[in-house]
Write a protein that holds these residues in place. Structure first.
Motif, mmCIF file in Angstrom:
data_model
loop_
_atom_site.group_PDB
_atom_site.id
_atom_site.type_symbol
_atom_site.label_atom_id
_atom_site.label_comp_id
_atom_site.label_asym_id
_atom_site.label_seq_id
_atom_site.Cartn_x
_atom_site.Cartn_y
_atom_site.Cartn_z
ATOM 1 N N MET A 99 33.885 53.413 20.865
ATOM 2 C CA MET A 99 34.725 54.581 20.646
ATOM 3 C C MET A 99 35.261 55.031 22.005
ATOM 4 S SD MET A 99 33.742 58.198 18.773
ATOM 5 C CE MET A 99 33.265 57.470 17.251
ATOM 6 N N SER A 100 36.564 55.286 22.043
ATOM 7 C CA SER A 100 37.145 55.697 23.318
ATOM 8 C C SER A 100 36.650 57.098 23.690
ATOM 9 C CB SER A 100 38.671 55.694 23.232
ATOM 10 O OG SER A 100 39.114 56.784 22.458
ATOM 11 N N MET A 101 36.834 57.421 24.942
ATOM 12 C CA MET A 101 36.368 58.718 25.442
ATOM 13 C C MET A 101 37.088 59.863 24.732
ATOM 14 S SD MET A 101 35.735 59.237 29.413
ATOM 15 C CE MET A 101 36.214 60.746 30.113
ATOM 16 N N PHE A 102 38.401 59.694 24.499
ATOM 17 C CA PHE A 102 39.181 60.741 23.837
ATOM 18 C C PHE A 102 38.733 60.932 22.385
ATOM 19 C CE2 PHE A 102 43.036 62.136 21.538
ATOM 20 C CZ PHE A 102 43.168 63.378 22.130
ATOM 21 N N LYS A 103 38.519 59.817 21.668
ATOM 22 C CA LYS A 103 38.065 59.909 20.285
ATOM 23 C C LYS A 103 36.690 60.550 20.212
ATOM 24 C CE LYS A 103 40.670 56.151 18.209
ATOM 25 N NZ LYS A 103 40.571 54.846 17.531
ATOM 26 N N ARG A 104 35.826 60.234 21.157
ATOM 27 C CA ARG A 104 34.495 60.842 21.175
ATOM 28 C C ARG A 104 34.608 62.348 21.416
ATOM 29 N NH1 ARG A 104 29.550 59.335 21.130
ATOM 30 N NH2 ARG A 104 29.929 57.144 21.520
ATOM 31 N N TYR A 105 35.513 62.745 22.302
ATOM 32 C CA TYR A 105 35.719 64.175 22.569
ATOM 33 C C TYR A 105 36.182 64.886 21.302
ATOM 34 C CZ TYR A 105 37.907 68.438 24.220
ATOM 35 O OH TYR A 105 38.267 69.727 24.372
ATOM 36 N N LEU A 106 37.169 64.306 20.602
ATOM 37 C CA LEU A 106 37.656 64.919 19.366
ATOM 38 C C LEU A 106 36.556 64.991 18.319
ATOM 39 C CD1 LEU A 106 41.220 63.382 18.958
ATOM 40 C CD2 LEU A 106 40.622 65.694 19.668
ATOM 41 N N HIS A 107 35.773 63.932 18.208
ATOM 42 C CA HIS A 107 34.667 63.905 17.244
ATOM 43 C C HIS A 107 33.650 65.005 17.567
ATOM 44 C CE1 HIS A 107 31.714 62.331 14.469
ATOM 45 N NE2 HIS A 107 30.826 62.277 15.452
ATOM 46 N N ASP A 108 33.273 65.113 18.831
ATOM 47 C CA ASP A 108 32.306 66.135 19.240
ATOM 48 C C ASP A 108 32.875 67.535 19.045
ATOM 49 O OD1 ASP A 108 30.568 64.119 19.873
ATOM 50 O OD2 ASP A 108 30.917 64.234 22.053
ATOM 51 N N ALA A 109 34.161 67.708 19.310
ATOM 52 C CA ALA A 109 34.782 69.024 19.155
ATOM 53 C C ALA A 109 34.794 69.440 17.691
ATOM 54 C CB ALA A 109 36.199 69.010 19.716
ATOM 55 N N ARG A 110 35.062 68.490 16.791
ATOM 56 C CA ARG A 110 35.060 68.803 15.368
ATOM 57 C C ARG A 110 33.660 69.156 14.878
ATOM 58 N NH1 ARG A 110 37.194 63.857 13.533
ATOM 59 N NH2 ARG A 110 38.793 63.614 15.074
ATOM 60 N N GLU A 111 32.657 68.473 15.364
ATOM 61 C CA GLU A 111 31.284 68.747 14.932
ATOM 62 C C GLU A 111 30.797 70.100 15.427
ATOM 63 O OE1 GLU A 111 28.650 65.647 16.068
ATOM 64 O OE2 GLU A 111 29.254 64.332 14.432
ATOM 65 N N ASP A 112 31.216 70.501 16.629
ATOM 66 C CA ASP A 112 30.741 71.749 17.215
ATOM 67 C C ASP A 112 31.559 72.961 16.797
ATOM 68 O OD1 ASP A 112 28.777 70.361 18.521
ATOM 69 O OD2 ASP A 112 29.889 70.206 20.405
ATOM 70 N N SER A 113 32.689 72.763 16.133
ATOM 71 C CA SER A 113 33.595 73.879 15.872
ATOM 72 C C SER A 113 32.973 74.971 15.017
ATOM 73 C CB SER A 113 34.882 73.376 15.220
ATOM 74 O OG SER A 113 34.588 72.831 13.944
ATOM 75 N N GLY A 114 32.128 74.629 14.061
ATOM 76 C CA GLY A 114 31.529 75.641 13.218
ATOM 77 C C GLY A 114 30.297 76.281 13.813
ATOM 78 N N HIS A 115 29.732 75.676 14.835
ATOM 79 C CA HIS A 115 28.476 76.155 15.386
ATOM 80 C C HIS A 115 28.642 76.917 16.697
ATOM 81 C CE1 HIS A 115 26.587 73.708 12.364
ATOM 82 N NE2 HIS A 115 27.261 72.655 12.794
ATOM 83 N N ALA A 116 29.795 76.783 17.319
ATOM 84 C CA ALA A 116 30.002 77.408 18.627
ATOM 85 C C ALA A 116 30.260 78.904 18.476
ATOM 86 C CB ALA A 116 31.177 76.746 19.344
ATOM 87 N N ASP A 117 30.031 79.620 19.524
ATOM 88 C CA ASP A 117 30.325 81.048 19.551
ATOM 89 C C ASP A 117 31.822 81.243 19.419
ATOM 90 O OD1 ASP A 117 30.148 83.753 19.866
ATOM 91 O OD2 ASP A 117 30.018 83.674 22.057
ATOM 92 N N ARG A 118 32.223 82.081 18.516
ATOM 93 C CA ARG A 118 33.649 82.265 18.261
ATOM 94 C C ARG A 118 34.271 83.347 19.134
ATOM 95 N NH1 ARG A 118 34.916 81.283 12.010
ATOM 96 N NH2 ARG A 118 33.827 79.309 11.844
ATOM 97 N N GLY A 119 33.528 83.971 19.974
ATOM 98 C CA GLY A 119 34.075 84.992 20.853
ATOM 99 C C GLY A 119 33.706 86.383 20.390
ATOM 100 N N ASP A 120 33.979 87.316 21.220
ATOM 101 C CA ASP A 120 33.647 88.703 20.959
ATOM 102 C C ASP A 120 34.898 89.429 20.481
ATOM 103 O OD1 ASP A 120 32.449 91.137 20.873
ATOM 104 O OD2 ASP A 120 32.423 91.445 23.034
ATOM 105 N N VAL A 121 35.184 89.343 19.183
ATOM 106 C CA VAL A 121 36.404 89.927 18.640
ATOM 107 C C VAL A 121 36.442 91.441 18.833
ATOM 108 C CG1 VAL A 121 37.762 90.265 16.534
ATOM 109 C CG2 VAL A 121 36.767 88.038 17.036
ATOM 110 N N PRO A 122 35.381 92.183 18.527
ATOM 111 C CA PRO A 122 35.453 93.630 18.756
ATOM 112 C C PRO A 122 35.726 93.981 20.220
ATOM 113 C CG PRO A 122 33.630 93.125 17.320
ATOM 114 C CD PRO A 122 34.153 91.815 17.823
#
Length: 62
Positions: free
Chosen positions: A1-24
């Motif tokens: 798997m290329s480095m870019f594809k691995r980055y996209l794969h990792d980004a998709r997996e982490d998107s629901g688990h990462a801190d979404r920021g301090d909206v208030p």
């Protein structure tokens, strides 16, 4: 798997688990900034308009 594809794969997996920021916090900062702009505009607006008009008059010879 290329480095870019691995980055996209990792980004998709982490998107629901990462801190979404301090909206208030961002809302508070935005509202405070808008309030400060309104306050400064209300206090300095007429004077700034006079300075601007004076500068334009001096350039145009009016």
């Amino acid at each position: 798997m290329s480095m870019f594809k691995r980055y996209l794969h990792d980004a998709r997996e982490d998107s629901g688990h990462a801190d979404r920021g301090d909206v208030p916090g961002w809302v508070l900062i935005t509202l405070m900034t808008a309030g400060l702009v309104a306050l400064i505009w209300g206090l300095a607006g007429p004077r700034l308009a006079d300075v601007f008009n004076s500068a334009i008059d001096s350039v145009t010879g009016g």
